[in-house]
Scaffold this motif. Structure first.
Motif, PDB file in Angstrom:
ATOM      1  N   SER A   1       1.195  -0.989   0.132  1.00  0.00           N
ATOM      2  CA  SER A   1       0.183  -0.298   0.335  1.00  0.00           C
ATOM      3  C   SER A   1       1.164   0.899   0.039  1.00  0.00           C
ATOM      4  CB  SER A   1      -0.812   0.150   1.345  1.00  0.00           C
ATOM      5  OG  SER A   1      -0.107   0.749   2.428  1.00  0.00           O
ATOM      6  N   GLY A   2       0.490   2.491  -0.282  1.00  0.00           N
ATOM      7  CA  GLY A   2       1.151   3.345  -0.187  1.00  0.00           C
ATOM      8  C   GLY A   2       2.106   4.221   1.017  1.00  0.00           C
ATOM      9  N   THR A   3       0.439   3.586   1.985  1.00  0.00           N
ATOM     10  CA  THR A   3       1.069   4.033   3.971  1.00  0.00           C
ATOM     11  C   THR A   3       2.197   3.145   3.676  1.00  0.00           C
ATOM     12  OG1 THR A   3      -1.367   4.222   4.304  1.00  0.00           O
ATOM     13  CG2 THR A   3      -0.034   3.745   5.715  1.00  0.00           C
TER      14      THR A   3
ATOM     15  N   CYS B   1      -1.171  17.876   2.945  1.00  0.00           N
ATOM     16  CA  CYS B   1      -0.913  16.680   2.211  1.00  0.00           C
ATOM     17  C   CYS B   1      -1.028  15.189   2.778  1.00  0.00           C
ATOM     18  CB  CYS B   1       0.482  17.117   2.113  1.00  0.00           C
ATOM     19  SG  CYS B   1       0.500  18.214   0.429  1.00  0.00           S
ATOM     20  N   TYR B   2      -1.348  14.499   2.402  1.00  0.00           N
ATOM     21  CA  TYR B   2      -2.073  13.010   2.999  1.00  0.00           C
ATOM     22  C   TYR B   2      -0.973  11.866   2.635  1.00  0.00           C
ATOM     23  CZ  TYR B   2      -4.503   8.553   3.972  1.00  0.00           C
ATOM     24  OH  TYR B   2      -4.740   7.522   4.262  1.00  0.00           O
ATOM     25  N   HIS B   3      -0.154  11.558   3.295  1.00  0.00           N
ATOM     26  CA  HIS B   3       1.368  10.365   3.283  1.00  0.00           C
ATOM     27  C   HIS B   3       0.558   9.100   3.313  1.00  0.00           C
ATOM     28  CE1 HIS B   3       3.329  13.643   1.593  1.00  0.00           C
ATOM     29  NE2 HIS B   3       3.004  14.462   2.680  1.00  0.00           N
TER      30      HIS B   3
ATOM     31  N   VAL C   1       6.666  15.335   0.370  1.00  0.00           N
ATOM     32  CA  VAL C   1       6.194  16.231  -0.568  1.00  0.00           C
ATOM     33  C   VAL C   1       5.331  15.633  -1.723  1.00  0.00           C
ATOM     34  CG1 VAL C   1       6.911  16.643  -2.176  1.00  0.00           C
ATOM     35  CG2 VAL C   1       5.179  19.214  -1.313  1.00  0.00           C
ATOM     36  N   GLU C   2       3.451  15.948  -1.476  1.00  0.00           N
ATOM     37  CA  GLU C   2       2.947  15.786  -2.053  1.00  0.00           C
ATOM     38  C   GLU C   2       3.477  16.903  -3.456  1.00  0.00           C
ATOM     39  OE1 GLU C   2      -1.624  14.244  -2.514  1.00  0.00           O
ATOM     40  OE2 GLU C   2      -0.712  14.736  -0.825  1.00  0.00           O
ATOM     41  N   PRO C   3       3.881  16.243  -4.520  1.00  0.00           N
ATOM     42  CA  PRO C   3       4.356  17.149  -5.223  1.00  0.00           C
ATOM     43  C   PRO C   3       3.811  18.216  -6.159  1.00  0.00           C
ATOM     44  CG  PRO C   3       5.047  15.175  -6.657  1.00  0.00           C
ATOM     45  CD  PRO C   3       4.711  15.113  -4.908  1.00  0.00           C
TER      46      PRO C   3
ATOM     47  N   PHE D   1       9.682  12.972  -2.877  1.00  0.00           N
ATOM     48  CA  PHE D   1       8.605  12.902  -2.922  1.00  0.00           C
ATOM     49  C   PHE D   1       7.773  11.681  -3.203  1.00  0.00           C
ATOM     50  CE2 PHE D   1       9.074  16.168  -7.238  1.00  0.00           C
ATOM     51  CZ  PHE D   1      10.125  17.081  -6.450  1.00  0.00           C
ATOM     52  N   ASP D   2       5.789  12.259  -2.509  1.00  0.00           N
ATOM     53  CA  ASP D   2       4.837  11.137  -2.681  1.00  0.00           C
ATOM     54  C   ASP D   2       3.821  11.345  -3.614  1.00  0.00           C
ATOM     55  OD1 ASP D   2       3.029   9.355  -1.867  1.00  0.00           O
ATOM     56  OD2 ASP D   2       2.576  10.182  -0.027  1.00  0.00           O
ATOM     57  N   GLU D   3       4.836  10.263  -4.467  1.00  0.00           N
ATOM     58  CA  GLU D   3       4.132  10.225  -6.108  1.00  0.00           C
ATOM     59  C   GLU D   3       2.667   8.946  -6.026  1.00  0.00           C
ATOM     60  OE1 GLU D   3       4.767  11.828  -9.689  1.00  0.00           O
ATOM     61  OE2 GLU D   3       7.014  12.021  -8.839  1.00  0.00           O
ATOM     62  N   VAL D   4       2.375   8.587  -4.615  1.00  0.00           N
ATOM     63  CA  VAL D   4       0.951   7.524  -4.302  1.00  0.00           C
ATOM     64  C   VAL D   4       0.699   7.864  -5.551  1.00  0.00           C
ATOM     65  CG1 VAL D   4      -0.276   6.537  -3.290  1.00  0.00           C
ATOM     66  CG2 VAL D   4       2.291   7.068  -2.237  1.00  0.00           C
ATOM     67  N   MET D   5      -0.279   8.623  -5.569  1.00  0.00           N
ATOM     68  CA  MET D   5      -1.199   9.669  -6.495  1.00  0.00           C
ATOM     69  C   MET D   5      -1.045  10.164  -7.922  1.00  0.00           C
ATOM     70  SD  MET D   5      -4.433  12.515  -5.444  1.00  0.00           S
ATOM     71  CE  MET D   5      -4.863  11.291  -4.046  1.00  0.00           C
ATOM     72  N   THR D   6       0.069  10.820  -8.196  1.00  0.00           N
ATOM     73  CA  THR D   6       0.968  11.661  -8.774  1.00  0.00           C
ATOM     74  C   THR D   6       1.639  10.619  -9.890  1.00  0.00           C
ATOM     75  OG1 THR D   6       2.476  12.388  -7.962  1.00  0.00           O
ATOM     76  CG2 THR D   6       0.685  13.715  -8.379  1.00  0.00           C
TER      77      THR D   6
HETATM   78  N1  PLP Z   1       0.077   8.958  -0.509  1.00  0.00           N
HETATM   79  C1  PLP Z   1      -0.451   9.355  -1.429  1.00  0.00           C
HETATM   80  C2  PLP Z   1      -0.216  10.920  -1.824  1.00  0.00           C
HETATM   81  C3  PLP Z   1      -1.456   9.318  -1.191  1.00  0.00           C
HETATM   82  O1  PLP Z   1      -2.563  10.032  -2.203  1.00  0.00           O
HETATM   83  C4  PLP Z   1      -2.244   8.271  -0.407  1.00  0.00           C
HETATM   84  C5  PLP Z   1      -3.335   7.876  -1.321  1.00  0.00           C
HETATM   85  O2  PLP Z   1      -4.498   8.059  -1.563  1.00  0.00           O
HETATM   86  C6  PLP Z   1      -1.252   7.432   0.145  1.00  0.00           C
HETATM   87  C7  PLP Z   1      -0.141   7.960   0.299  1.00  0.00           C
HETATM   88  C8  PLP Z   1      -1.146   6.298   0.751  1.00  0.00           C
HETATM   89  O3  PLP Z   1      -1.763   5.318  -0.175  1.00  0.00           O
HETATM   90  P1  PLP Z   1      -2.686   3.766   0.646  1.00  0.00           P
HETATM   91  O4  PLP Z   1      -4.355   4.770   0.645  1.00  0.00           O
HETATM   92  O5  PLP Z   1      -2.544   3.463  -0.443  1.00  0.00           O
HETATM   93  O6  PLP Z   1      -2.821   3.326   2.125  1.00  0.00           O
END
Ligand code: PLP
Length: 437
Positions: A126-128, A153-155, A215-217, A248-253
């Protein structure tokens, strides 16, 4: 207010309502991720029976044009034949081995190709998990504790990141979560997004303690907020000058705004990158990667422990590879960009005609809008948006068979299945929704 908005839905939602009631008996709040519960907009969350292309169909047989797309994970749309085939073929060979597969190396190599700043990759689920692991690595590499993040910003939901975390947290009105100890949060410094002067100040005060800036870029979890000119370059300069890492948290981007993510668009090389969503093609996945010297610190190559039973799961790898290969075809990102731009420009035009103040924007396969009469540059300005109006607009769209994210503080997405016809139909629904709401 929000709860009564749906008093006269034009669609039957009986089965969704019954399933939601039953779900609430056995699942907290009836959902497995908070924003799905429609708390930000009121009404009954739709239980989905199936999806195809740009559409989802709920259990009452209502069909919606989908702009959530599993929160950005599906740039090809639902049930794309190439992804279905890849998953099916892999499932016939087994779903998980707990031993390495060639697929993992293939997807890792593909990511290093499209993101030159990523020399090595570790897959998680997962992104988390990706963010949590990247932060551990950053702290180990720098032998420092403090992480700088930005409001809104959500990480993911790791303890240290649940501070001013946008989206679900914003919608629920939880500034922090109970259960997060002061200890876990005390090493997190939170600053306003787009404020380079705030970052400069914190480095001059505490530079020697800062392990990383994350950061979410392109921010997508307080609604879509673009980085101000020079913001990301400034973060790169300040982190390098102070011996801190840039994450860079690019989970979304990642693979959504461009093949190589926001780092390609803005020409910035972060030290570490976190990924998820698109690279798993709709299956559970996350990844972190970056400079080889840093990644070689990860176990078993190095001492920083991190592991996972289902990490690099073959179904997820197969779906991710199929998705990334489709996206590599000529014109794919241009098509996503054109659809997003048409929606952002179109909704702005509808709003103008209706005399409603909104701020709309688009980048790559993401777009978004705020009911807000001033520019949205950070979380404070995002929070000035008219959330009651958003809720009314959301339900008017839902009644017109357009499914937006059920919160003002979320980005919208498009897929390659969102063709010009789908966009035109959506804009017609927006036009009517402005009249009604
Ligand atoms: N980082 C960002 C930028 C996200 O948008 C998200 C989820 O939306 C996460 C981390 C967390 O990812 P996950 O929901 O897969 O744990």
């Amino acid at each position: 207010m929000a709860g009564s908005i749906e008093a006269t839905p034009t669609r039957t939602t009986q089965r969704s309502a019954a399933l939601f009631a039953e779900a609430q008996r056995v699942i907290p709040g009836g959902v497995n991720s908070p924003v799905r519960a429609f708390h930000g907009v009121g009404g009954t969350p739709r239980f989905i029976a199936r999806g195809y292309g740009a559409y989802i169909v709920d259990v009452d047989n209502n069909e919606y044009l989908d702009y959530v797309l599993s929160w950005g994970a599906l740039p090809l749309g639902h049930a794309h034949p190439a992804v279905v085939e890849a998953i099916t073929k892999q499932a016939e060979r087994g779903t998980s081995y707990g031993a390495p597969t060639e697929l993992e190396t293939e997807l890792a190599a593909l990511i290093t190709e499209v993101m030159p700043a990523v020399a090595m990759v570790r897959f998680v689920s997962s992104g988390t998990e990706a963010v949590m692991s990247a932060l551990r690595l950053a702290r180990a590499a720098t032998e420092r504790s403090v992480i700088v993040k930005f409001e809104g910003c959500y990480h993911g939901h790791a303890d240290s990141m649940l501070v001013s975390a946008g989206s679900g947290v914003a919608t629920l009105g939880l500034p922090d979560s109970p259960g997060v100890t002061h200890g876990a949060a005390s090493d997190t410094v939170t600053l306003p997004f787009n404020s380079l002067s705030a970052v400069e100040r914190v480095f001059s005060d505490r530079g020697g303690e800062i392990a990383a800036v994350i950061v979410e870029p392109i921010a997508g979890n307080m609604g879509l907020v673009l980085p101000a000119h020079g913001f990301l370059a400034g973060l790169r300069r300040l982190t390098s000058a102070n011996g801190a890492l840039l994450i860079f948290d690019e989970v979304m981007t990642g693979a959504r705004v461009a093949r190589g993510g926001a780092q390609e668009l803005y020409g910035i090389a972060p030290d570490l990158t976190t990924l998820g969503k698109v690279i798993g093609g709709g299956l559970p996945v996350g990844a972190y990667g970056g400079r080889a010297d840093l990644m070689r610190l990860v176990a078993p190559a190095g001492p920083v422990y991190q592991a996972g039973t289902l990490s690099g799961n073959p179904l997820a790898m197969a779906a991710g590879l199929a998705t990334m290969r489709e996206l590599a075809k000529p014109g794919a990102y241009e098509a996503l960009r054109v659809a997003s731009r048409a929606l952002a420009d179109g909704i702005a035009d509808c709003a103008r005609r209706a005399g409603v103040a909104i701020q709309a924007g688009a980048v790559g396969g993401m777009w978004g809008f705020f009911f807000n009469d001033g520019p949205v540059i950070d979380y404070t300005s995002a929070k000035r948006s008219d959330t009651a109006r958003f809720a009314r607009f959301f339900h008017a769209c839902l009644n017109g068979d357009v499914y937006l994210a059920p919160s003002q503080f979320e980005a919208c997405f498009v897929s390659l299945a969102h063709d010009a016809d789908a966009v035109a139909r959506t804009l017609e629904v927006f036009r009517r929704a402005f009249e009604q709401s």
